[in-house]
Write a protein that holds these residues in place. Sequence first.
Motif, mmCIF file in Angstrom:
data_model
loop_
_atom_site.group_PDB
_atom_site.id
_atom_site.type_symbol
_atom_site.label_atom_id
_atom_site.label_comp_id
_atom_site.label_asym_id
_atom_site.label_seq_id
_atom_site.Cartn_x
_atom_site.Cartn_y
_atom_site.Cartn_z
ATOM 1 N N PRO A 53 0.835 -1.207 0.000
ATOM 2 C CA PRO A 53 0.000 0.000 0.000
ATOM 3 C C PRO A 53 0.875 1.264 0.000
ATOM 4 C CG PRO A 53 0.066 -0.959 2.191
ATOM 5 C CD PRO A 53 0.827 -1.888 1.279
ATOM 6 N N TYR A 54 0.552 2.194 -0.873
ATOM 7 C CA TYR A 54 1.243 3.478 -0.935
ATOM 8 C C TYR A 54 0.222 4.577 -0.699
ATOM 9 C CZ TYR A 54 5.078 0.943 -3.153
ATOM 10 O OH TYR A 54 6.081 0.068 -3.425
ATOM 11 N N ASP A 55 0.650 5.631 -0.016
ATOM 12 C CA ASP A 55 -0.263 6.741 0.211
ATOM 13 C C ASP A 55 0.137 7.995 -0.562
ATOM 14 O OD1 ASP A 55 1.983 7.348 1.653
ATOM 15 O OD2 ASP A 55 0.979 7.582 3.581
ATOM 16 N N THR A 56 1.081 7.836 -1.476
ATOM 17 C CA THR A 56 1.546 8.959 -2.279
ATOM 18 C C THR A 56 1.677 8.548 -3.731
ATOM 19 O OG1 THR A 56 2.821 9.801 -0.405
ATOM 20 C CG2 THR A 56 3.391 10.652 -2.563
ATOM 21 N N ARG A 57 1.357 9.486 -4.603
ATOM 22 C CA ARG A 57 1.535 9.272 -6.039
ATOM 23 C C ARG A 57 2.299 10.471 -6.586
ATOM 24 N NH1 ARG A 57 -1.436 6.408 -10.118
ATOM 25 N NH2 ARG A 57 -1.059 7.363 -12.123
ATOM 26 N N THR A 78 8.423 11.680 0.392
ATOM 27 C CA THR A 78 7.408 12.678 0.069
ATOM 28 C C THR A 78 6.666 13.125 1.313
ATOM 29 O OG1 THR A 78 5.659 11.062 -0.322
ATOM 30 C CG2 THR A 78 7.029 11.651 -2.205
ATOM 31 N N ASN A 79 6.129 14.326 1.232
ATOM 32 C CA ASN A 79 5.170 14.785 2.228
ATOM 33 C C ASN A 79 4.137 15.629 1.490
ATOM 34 O OD1 ASN A 79 6.089 17.509 2.051
ATOM 35 N ND2 ASN A 79 7.676 17.112 3.588
ATOM 36 N N SER A 113 8.573 16.526 -2.744
ATOM 37 C CA SER A 113 9.162 15.208 -2.945
ATOM 38 C C SER A 113 10.670 15.377 -2.973
ATOM 39 C CB SER A 113 8.704 14.593 -4.276
ATOM 40 O OG SER A 113 7.322 14.372 -4.271
ATOM 41 N N PRO A 165 -0.702 15.741 -7.625
ATOM 42 C CA PRO A 165 -0.261 14.870 -6.539
ATOM 43 C C PRO A 165 1.226 15.044 -6.297
ATOM 44 C CG PRO A 165 -0.759 13.586 -8.509
ATOM 45 C CD PRO A 165 -1.117 15.009 -8.801
#
Length: 183
Positions: free
Chosen positions: A125-129, A155-156, A160, A182
Amino acid sequence: MFSAKTSGSDEWKAILSAISTLVEEATFEATAEGISFRGMDPSHVALIDISWPNSAFEKYECDGDIKFGVRIDEFSKLIKRSDKTEAIEISLSDNMLLISIGKNKQYKMRLIESSATDTPLPKIPYDTRISLATGLFDKILGDVQVVSDYLTIKTNATKSEFSGKGDSGEVLISLQKQQDEPV
Protein backbone atom coordinates in the motif's frame (compact mmCIF):
# COMPACT_ATOMS: atom_id res chain seq x y z
CA MET A 1 -0.65 -4.30 -37.39
CA PHE A 2 1.37 -2.23 -34.94
CA SER A 3 2.82 1.25 -35.36
CA ALA A 4 3.68 3.97 -32.84
CA LYS A 5 5.03 7.41 -33.68
CA THR A 6 6.35 10.10 -31.35
CA SER A 7 7.10 13.67 -32.41
CA GLY A 8 10.50 13.61 -30.69
CA SER A 9 13.00 11.22 -29.16
CA ASP A 10 13.05 12.40 -25.53
CA GLU A 11 10.36 9.98 -24.35
CA TRP A 12 12.07 6.96 -25.91
CA LYS A 13 15.46 7.97 -24.53
CA ALA A 14 14.09 8.43 -21.00
CA ILE A 15 12.16 5.15 -21.02
CA LEU A 16 15.08 3.13 -22.39
CA SER A 17 17.47 4.76 -19.93
CA ALA A 18 15.24 3.82 -17.00
CA ILE A 19 14.77 0.24 -18.22
CA SER A 20 18.49 -0.24 -18.93
CA THR A 21 19.32 0.35 -15.27
CA LEU A 22 17.46 -2.86 -14.36
CA VAL A 23 17.48 -5.32 -17.25
CA GLU A 24 19.37 -6.10 -20.46
CA GLU A 25 16.36 -7.46 -22.34
CA ALA A 26 12.81 -6.15 -22.32
CA THR A 27 9.50 -7.47 -23.56
CA PHE A 28 7.08 -4.69 -24.41
CA GLU A 29 3.37 -5.32 -24.71
CA ALA A 30 1.39 -3.29 -27.22
CA THR A 31 -2.40 -3.18 -27.02
CA ALA A 32 -5.06 -0.83 -28.36
CA GLU A 33 -4.63 1.18 -25.13
CA GLY A 34 -0.87 1.75 -25.52
CA ILE A 35 2.57 0.25 -24.80
CA SER A 36 3.56 -1.18 -21.45
CA PHE A 37 6.58 -2.80 -19.84
CA ARG A 38 7.04 -4.35 -16.43
CA GLY A 39 10.27 -5.90 -15.26
CA MET A 40 12.40 -6.62 -12.24
CA ASP A 41 16.13 -6.60 -11.79
CA PRO A 42 17.77 -10.05 -11.49
CA SER A 43 17.93 -9.84 -7.68
CA HIS A 44 14.19 -8.99 -7.47
CA VAL A 45 14.83 -5.81 -5.50
CA ALA A 46 13.76 -3.14 -7.99
CA LEU A 47 10.69 -3.11 -10.22
CA ILE A 48 9.86 -0.81 -13.11
CA ASP A 49 6.31 -0.55 -14.41
CA ILE A 50 5.76 1.64 -17.47
CA SER A 51 2.42 2.38 -19.06
CA TRP A 52 2.58 4.62 -22.13
CA PRO A 53 -0.99 5.43 -23.26
CA ASN A 54 -1.86 5.64 -26.95
CA SER A 55 -2.91 9.28 -26.46
CA ALA A 56 0.74 10.20 -25.78
CA PHE A 57 1.73 9.27 -29.34
CA GLU A 58 1.43 11.43 -32.43
CA LYS A 59 0.12 8.36 -34.26
CA TYR A 60 -0.70 4.95 -32.76
CA GLU A 61 -2.19 1.81 -34.31
CA CYS A 62 -2.46 -1.63 -32.76
CA ASP A 63 -5.07 -4.17 -33.78
CA GLY A 64 -4.37 -6.82 -31.14
CA ASP A 65 -2.25 -7.74 -28.16
CA ILE A 66 1.36 -7.91 -29.35
CA LYS A 67 4.50 -8.71 -27.36
CA PHE A 68 7.95 -7.95 -28.70
CA GLY A 69 11.32 -8.47 -27.06
CA VAL A 70 14.42 -6.36 -27.61
CA ARG A 71 17.95 -6.03 -26.28
CA ILE A 72 17.81 -2.66 -24.54
CA ASP A 73 21.39 -1.62 -25.33
CA GLU A 74 20.88 -2.25 -29.07
CA PHE A 75 17.51 -0.46 -29.14
CA SER A 76 18.95 2.45 -27.17
CA LYS A 77 21.93 2.83 -29.56
CA LEU A 78 19.53 3.26 -32.46
CA ILE A 79 17.25 5.73 -30.65
CA LYS A 80 20.28 7.77 -29.59
CA ARG A 81 21.03 8.36 -33.29
CA SER A 82 18.05 10.72 -33.40
CA ASP A 83 17.97 14.42 -32.73
CA LYS A 84 15.66 15.73 -30.05
CA THR A 85 13.08 16.99 -32.56
CA GLU A 86 13.13 14.06 -35.00
CA ALA A 87 10.01 11.94 -35.09
CA ILE A 88 10.46 8.26 -34.22
CA GLU A 89 8.15 5.58 -35.54
CA ILE A 90 8.39 1.93 -34.59
CA SER A 91 6.53 -0.95 -36.19
CA LEU A 92 6.85 -4.72 -36.52
CA SER A 93 7.45 -6.77 -39.64
CA ASP A 94 8.71 -10.34 -40.12
CA ASN A 95 10.18 -10.75 -36.61
CA MET A 96 11.95 -7.40 -36.96
CA LEU A 97 11.44 -4.08 -35.23
CA LEU A 98 11.40 -1.30 -37.81
CA ILE A 99 12.60 2.05 -36.47
CA SER A 100 12.16 5.16 -38.61
CA ILE A 101 13.97 8.27 -37.41
CA GLY A 102 13.07 11.56 -39.02
CA LYS A 103 12.45 11.46 -42.74
CA ASN A 104 15.53 9.61 -43.92
CA LYS A 105 16.78 6.99 -41.41
CA GLN A 106 15.36 3.50 -41.17
CA TYR A 107 16.73 0.70 -39.03
CA LYS A 108 15.70 -2.93 -38.74
CA MET A 109 16.47 -4.66 -35.48
CA ARG A 110 16.05 -8.35 -34.76
CA LEU A 111 13.54 -9.17 -32.08
CA ILE A 112 14.48 -11.63 -29.38
CA GLU A 113 12.61 -14.48 -27.81
CA SER A 114 11.84 -13.30 -24.36
CA SER A 115 12.50 -15.53 -21.40
CA ALA A 116 10.75 -13.05 -19.11
CA THR A 117 7.72 -14.18 -17.20
CA ASP A 118 4.83 -11.98 -16.18
CA THR A 119 5.95 -9.84 -13.29
CA PRO A 120 3.11 -9.27 -10.85
CA LEU A 121 2.87 -5.98 -9.01
CA PRO A 122 3.62 -6.42 -5.32
CA LYS A 123 0.73 -5.71 -3.00
CA ILE A 124 2.30 -2.82 -1.11
CA PRO A 125 0.00 0.00 0.00
CA TYR A 126 1.24 3.48 -0.93
CA ASP A 127 -0.26 6.74 0.21
CA THR A 128 1.55 8.96 -2.28
CA ARG A 129 1.54 9.27 -6.04
CA ILE A 130 4.19 11.26 -7.92
CA SER A 131 3.70 12.31 -11.53
CA LEU A 132 6.77 13.52 -13.42
CA ALA A 133 7.55 14.22 -17.04
CA THR A 134 9.83 11.50 -18.41
CA GLY A 135 12.57 14.03 -19.20
CA LEU A 136 12.56 15.36 -15.63
CA PHE A 137 12.64 11.86 -14.15
CA ASP A 138 15.52 10.89 -16.46
CA LYS A 139 17.43 14.02 -15.37
CA ILE A 140 16.86 13.19 -11.69
CA LEU A 141 18.07 9.61 -12.25
CA GLY A 142 21.17 10.93 -14.02
CA ASP A 143 21.88 13.46 -11.27
CA VAL A 144 21.62 10.79 -8.56
CA GLN A 145 23.62 8.25 -10.57
CA VAL A 146 26.66 10.54 -10.46
CA VAL A 147 27.17 9.70 -6.77
CA SER A 148 24.99 6.66 -6.05
CA ASP A 149 23.66 3.40 -7.48
CA TYR A 150 20.54 3.76 -5.33
CA LEU A 151 17.68 6.23 -5.29
CA THR A 152 15.64 7.10 -2.18
CA ILE A 153 12.34 8.93 -2.60
CA LYS A 154 10.64 10.70 0.31
CA THR A 155 7.41 12.68 0.07
CA ASN A 156 5.17 14.79 2.23
CA ALA A 157 2.22 17.08 1.57
CA THR A 158 4.35 19.86 0.03
CA LYS A 159 7.38 18.27 -1.63
CA SER A 160 9.16 15.21 -2.95
CA GLU A 161 12.83 14.52 -2.28
CA PHE A 162 15.08 12.32 -4.37
CA SER A 163 18.40 11.42 -2.78
CA GLY A 164 21.38 9.16 -3.12
CA LYS A 165 24.56 8.48 -1.18
CA GLY A 166 27.76 6.82 -2.32
CA ASP A 167 31.50 6.66 -1.70
CA SER A 168 32.08 9.89 -3.60
CA GLY A 169 29.34 11.97 -1.96
CA GLU A 170 25.65 12.65 -1.58
CA VAL A 171 22.87 14.31 -3.58
CA LEU A 172 19.46 15.71 -2.61
CA ILE A 173 16.95 16.96 -5.18
CA SER A 174 13.77 18.62 -3.87
CA LEU A 175 10.65 19.26 -5.94
CA GLN A 176 7.83 21.37 -4.58
CA LYS A 177 4.25 20.19 -5.14
CA GLN A 178 2.57 22.01 -7.98
CA GLN A 179 -0.91 23.32 -7.28
CA ASP A 180 -3.62 20.69 -7.93
CA GLU A 181 -1.07 17.93 -8.64
CA PRO A 182 -0.26 14.87 -6.54
CA VAL A 183 3.07 14.89 -4.74
